[in-house]
Design a protein around this motif. Structure first.
Motif, short mmCIF file in Angstrom:
data_model
loop_
_atom_site.label_atom_id
_atom_site.label_comp_id
_atom_site.label_asym_id
_atom_site.label_seq_id
_atom_site.Cartn_x
_atom_site.Cartn_y
_atom_site.Cartn_z
N ARG A 13 0.83 -1.22 0.00
CA ARG A 13 0.00 0.00 0.00
C ARG A 13 0.86 1.27 0.00
NH1 ARG A 13 -5.62 0.24 2.18
NH2 ARG A 13 -6.55 -1.80 1.81
N MET A 14 1.98 1.23 0.70
CA MET A 14 2.84 2.41 0.76
C MET A 14 3.63 2.61 -0.53
SD MET A 14 2.29 3.96 3.63
CE MET A 14 3.71 5.05 3.69
N GLY A 15 3.85 1.52 -1.28
CA GLY A 15 4.57 1.63 -2.53
C GLY A 15 6.04 1.95 -2.39
N THR A 16 6.62 1.58 -1.25
CA THR A 16 8.03 1.84 -1.01
C THR A 16 8.54 0.90 0.07
OG1 THR A 16 9.65 3.62 -0.62
CG2 THR A 16 7.71 3.58 0.81
N ASN A 17 9.84 0.90 0.29
CA ASN A 17 10.46 0.04 1.29
C ASN A 17 10.30 0.68 2.67
OD1 ASN A 17 12.05 -1.53 2.94
ND2 ASN A 17 13.88 -1.43 1.66
N ILE A 18 9.35 0.21 3.44
CA ILE A 18 9.09 0.78 4.76
C ILE A 18 9.88 0.07 5.86
CG2 ILE A 18 6.79 1.58 4.09
CD1 ILE A 18 5.60 -0.79 5.58
N LEU A 19 10.60 -1.01 5.51
CA LEU A 19 11.39 -1.74 6.50
C LEU A 19 12.80 -1.21 6.60
CD1 LEU A 19 10.29 -5.43 5.83
CD2 LEU A 19 9.33 -3.76 7.42
N GLY A 20 13.31 -0.67 5.50
CA GLY A 20 14.66 -0.14 5.51
C GLY A 20 15.63 -1.00 4.72
N GLU A 21 16.81 -0.48 4.56
CA GLU A 21 17.87 -1.12 3.80
C GLU A 21 18.53 -2.22 4.62
OE1 GLU A 21 16.46 2.50 2.45
OE2 GLU A 21 17.54 2.22 4.34
N PRO A 22 19.47 -2.98 4.03
CA PRO A 22 20.10 -4.09 4.77
C PRO A 22 20.65 -3.69 6.13
CG PRO A 22 20.67 -4.25 2.47
CD PRO A 22 19.91 -2.95 2.61
N VAL A 23 21.22 -2.49 6.25
CA VAL A 23 21.81 -2.04 7.50
C VAL A 23 20.80 -2.02 8.64
CG1 VAL A 23 21.39 0.41 7.01
CG2 VAL A 23 23.30 -0.25 8.50
N CYS A 24 19.51 -1.93 8.33
CA CYS A 24 18.47 -1.81 9.36
C CYS A 24 18.15 -3.12 10.06
CB CYS A 24 17.19 -1.26 8.74
SG CYS A 24 17.34 0.38 8.02
N GLY A 25 18.43 -4.25 9.43
CA GLY A 25 17.92 -5.52 9.91
C GLY A 25 18.92 -6.41 10.63
N LEU A 26 18.41 -7.25 11.51
CA LEU A 26 19.15 -8.35 12.14
C LEU A 26 18.24 -9.55 12.13
CD1 LEU A 26 21.85 -9.02 13.78
CD2 LEU A 26 20.41 -8.82 15.82
N TYR A 27 18.77 -10.73 11.79
CA TYR A 27 17.92 -11.91 11.66
C TYR A 27 18.68 -13.16 12.09
CZ TYR A 27 20.46 -12.12 7.21
OH TYR A 27 21.45 -12.14 6.26
N PRO A 28 17.96 -14.22 12.45
CA PRO A 28 18.61 -15.47 12.86
C PRO A 28 19.31 -16.15 11.68
CG PRO A 28 16.37 -15.36 13.71
CD PRO A 28 16.50 -14.26 12.70
N ALA A 29 20.53 -16.60 11.91
CA ALA A 29 21.31 -17.25 10.85
C ALA A 29 20.65 -18.53 10.37
CB ALA A 29 22.73 -17.54 11.36
N ARG A 30 19.91 -19.21 11.23
CA ARG A 30 19.28 -20.48 10.84
C ARG A 30 18.27 -20.27 9.71
NH1 ARG A 30 14.23 -20.46 12.99
NH2 ARG A 30 13.87 -19.04 14.74
N LEU A 31 17.76 -19.05 9.55
CA LEU A 31 16.78 -18.78 8.51
C LEU A 31 17.41 -18.59 7.13
CD1 LEU A 31 14.32 -16.37 10.36
CD2 LEU A 31 14.24 -18.86 10.15
N LEU A 32 18.75 -18.61 7.08
CA LEU A 32 19.43 -18.48 5.79
C LEU A 32 19.21 -19.71 4.91
CD1 LEU A 32 22.77 -16.77 6.84
CD2 LEU A 32 21.09 -15.86 5.23
#
Length: 281
Positions: free
Chosen positions: A164-183
């Motif tokens: 709906r926003m038509g843009t990246n509302i989560l941010g660029e790679p620098v913004c995120g941290l995620y569990p390695a097991r999900l790779l």
């Protein structure tokens, strides 16, 4: 070529921070130092140089810190190849990828790790923080971009809001941290180059919820060297392609109304961001 050290603590790091870089000599020292200056200390820093033609490799090589492992590709792999290589040998429980011109604020890792280590946040697959947009001289252009409120959000809620926003509302790679097991089964895909990061976030959101931290934890740089600025006027058409690809996946629960609203907003964002990139390039 690998120029590597151990993390210096005699134990596996909890976090792997990885930087895929290419011709990043102007900014890479500031990027690396922003990681090394984190208040949270138990991390490794992996830097993957994609056969740069400038002094990037030598600049990082000269930074002496036991947590750094520097790798130089024998040939240029491009963003997709190098980004995937950059997350292929992580040892940490959690992963953060940073482009070679962005920066972390000192408490970034500490605050994001705290969320993922909290048992109440079981089932969260991605933690993002807000970001500041900066120019080539580290001046703040936008001090805080905030499209999603603090706290936990279901994946379907987030995906529909992105459309709906038509843009990246989560941010660029620098913004995120995620569990390695999900790779496992998740990779960076540059089929639509402008949304390589957002496509990756969507893959993670198929595996769990989003947790948004409502304060700026990092800085995303706009400059003539940044890859996103070189994509230029293709943004609009590429984001439309991303929207259609996302909507075709029923698990995201995107409606025709979401797409209609998103296409209008995407056109608006494209006009304003294109002007912005040209002004600040």
């Amino acid at each position: 070529m690998v120029v590597g050290q151990h993390n210096g603590h005699g134990r596996e790091p909890l976090v792997s921070v990885t930087i895929p870089m290419y011709n990043s000599a102007r900014f890479i020292r500031r990027t690396v130092e922003s990681v090394l200056q984190q208040t949270y200390r138990n991390f490794e820093l992996l830097v993957y140089d994609d056969n740069s033609q400038d002094e990037s490799f030598g600049i990082v090589q000269a930074i002496r810190d036991p947590r750094i492992r520097l790798v130089r590709n024998h040939e240029n792999l491009g963003p997709e190849g190098n980004w995937n290589k950059a997350v292929s040998e992580v040892r940490g429980k959690y992963v953060k990828l940073i482009c070679g011109d962005d920066m972390l604020y000192p408490d970034c890792l500490a605050k994001q790790v705290a969320v993922l280590e909290d048992p109440r946040n079981s089932g969260v697959s991605l933690v993002c923080g807000q970001r500041t947009v900066i120019d080539a001289d580290d001046n703040a252009l936008i001090r805080k971009i905030n499209f999603i409120d603090q706290g936990r959000h279901e994946a379907s809620e987030v995906s529909r809001k992105i459309i709906r926003m038509g843009t990246n509302i989560l941010g660029e790679p620098v913004c995120g941290l995620y569990p390695a097991r999900l790779l496992e089964g998740t990779r960076y895909n540059a089929t639509v180059p402008y949304t390589i990061d957002l496509d990756f976030w969507m893959q993670l959101l198929k595996k769990g919820d989003l947790y948004m931290i409502g304060e700026p934890l990092c800085a995303f740089r706009i400059s003539e060297e940044s890859w996103s600025s070189r994509i230029g006027d293709l943004r609009y058409h590429q984001f439309l392609e991303f929207m259609d690809r996302t909507a075709s996946d029923s698990s995201f629960e995107v409606t025709d109304l979401d797409l209609f609203i998103g296409r209008i907003n995407c056109a608006v964002h494209s006009m304003t961001s294109t002007v912005g990139f040209k002004l600040f390039a």
